[in-house]
Design a protein around this motif. Sequence first.
Motif, PDB file in Angstrom:
ATOM      1  N   UNK A  82      38.583   6.617  14.500  1.00 24.45           N
ATOM      2  CA  UNK A  82      38.719   7.918  15.381  1.00 24.45           C
ATOM      3  C   UNK A  82      39.262   6.988  17.078  1.00 24.45           C
ATOM      4  N   UNK A  83      40.074   8.146  17.997  1.00 22.78           N
ATOM      5  CA  UNK A  83      40.548   7.436  18.994  1.00 22.78           C
ATOM      6  C   UNK A  83      40.045   8.559  20.482  1.00 22.78           C
ATOM      7  N   UNK A  84      39.487   8.090  21.154  1.00 25.31           N
ATOM      8  CA  UNK A  84      38.926   8.656  22.511  1.00 25.31           C
ATOM      9  C   UNK A  84      40.501   9.308  23.606  1.00 25.31           C
ATOM     10  N   UNK A 109      41.763   5.054  23.917  1.00 28.14           N
ATOM     11  CA  UNK A 109      41.293   3.528  23.306  1.00 28.14           C
ATOM     12  C   UNK A 109      40.817   4.324  21.801  1.00 28.14           C
ATOM     13  N   UNK A 110      41.413   3.009  21.039  1.00 28.84           N
ATOM     14  CA  UNK A 110      41.185   3.088  18.595  1.00 28.84           C
ATOM     15  C   UNK A 110      40.135   2.570  18.784  1.00 28.84           C
ATOM     16  N   UNK A 111      39.555   3.340  18.837  1.00 30.33           N
ATOM     17  CA  UNK A 111      37.371   2.699  18.499  1.00 30.33           C
ATOM     18  C   UNK A 111      37.336   3.518  17.223  1.00 30.33           C
ATOM     19  N   UNK A 112      35.847   2.929  16.770  1.00 31.66           N
ATOM     20  CA  UNK A 112      34.952   3.169  16.296  1.00 31.66           C
ATOM     21  C   UNK A 112      33.511   3.130  17.132  1.00 31.66           C
ATOM     22  N   UNK A 113      33.821   4.725  16.144  1.00 34.82           N
ATOM     23  CA  UNK A 113      32.350   5.518  17.420  1.00 34.82           C
ATOM     24  C   UNK A 113      31.119   4.754  17.176  1.00 34.82           C
ATOM     25  N   UNK A 172      29.801   8.744  20.903  1.00 35.77           N
ATOM     26  CA  UNK A 172      30.469   8.322  22.175  1.00 35.77           C
ATOM     27  C   UNK A 172      31.407   7.451  21.606  1.00 35.77           C
ATOM     28  N   UNK A 173      32.197   7.101  22.862  1.00 34.28           N
ATOM     29  CA  UNK A 173      33.619   5.944  22.831  1.00 34.28           C
ATOM     30  C   UNK A 173      31.986   5.083  23.252  1.00 34.28           C
ATOM     31  N   UNK A 174      32.405   3.363  22.783  1.00 38.80           N
ATOM     32  CA  UNK A 174      31.947   2.537  22.969  1.00 38.80           C
ATOM     33  C   UNK A 174      32.436   2.081  24.353  1.00 38.80           C
ATOM     34  N   UNK A 175      33.765   2.265  24.650  1.00 38.82           N
ATOM     35  CA  UNK A 175      34.867   1.836  25.699  1.00 38.82           C
ATOM     36  C   UNK A 175      34.456   2.594  26.930  1.00 38.82           C
ATOM     37  N   UNK A 176      34.231   3.714  27.078  1.00 40.19           N
ATOM     38  CA  UNK A 176      34.509   4.371  28.441  1.00 40.19           C
ATOM     39  C   UNK A 176      32.990   6.102  28.173  1.00 40.19           C
ATOM     40  N   UNK A 177      32.360   5.528  26.970  1.00 43.24           N
ATOM     41  CA  UNK A 177      31.084   6.331  26.948  1.00 43.24           C
ATOM     42  C   UNK A 177      31.415   7.906  27.042  1.00 43.24           C
TER      43      UNK A 177
END
Length: 108
Positions: free
Chosen positions: A23-25, A30-34, A81-86
């Motif tokens: 996913x992307x936030x 950010x490039x993430x796995x939510x 949710x995004x693990x970086x910014x929530x």
Amino acid sequence: MKSGTMERFKKIRQERIANEYTHVCGNCHSKITPLKKNSGSFVIEIIVWVAALLLAKPTLGLSILIAFGYSVYRFTSAKTVCPVCGSENVLPRQSPAAQAILKEEDAK
């Protein structure tokens, strides 16, 4: 295995995980796995269940039904949710909006 070999394997694994995003936030780009975030509180859930079990006989089992309802609420209202910014603004990697964000980030 020697510690140097283990460190090399750990580094390779971390790089692989960093490259495998799903996913992307939409908020922080950010490039993430939510992550899944449950509503409510685990501590409150434990308190509700303990109280329900203690009060099961006087309430004729109604307290257990209430505790079960709270547990169902917590797990059915889970949010991605995004693990970086929530942020809850999480976009699948292949969506047009995510592709636009990725192109914008690559252009920078």
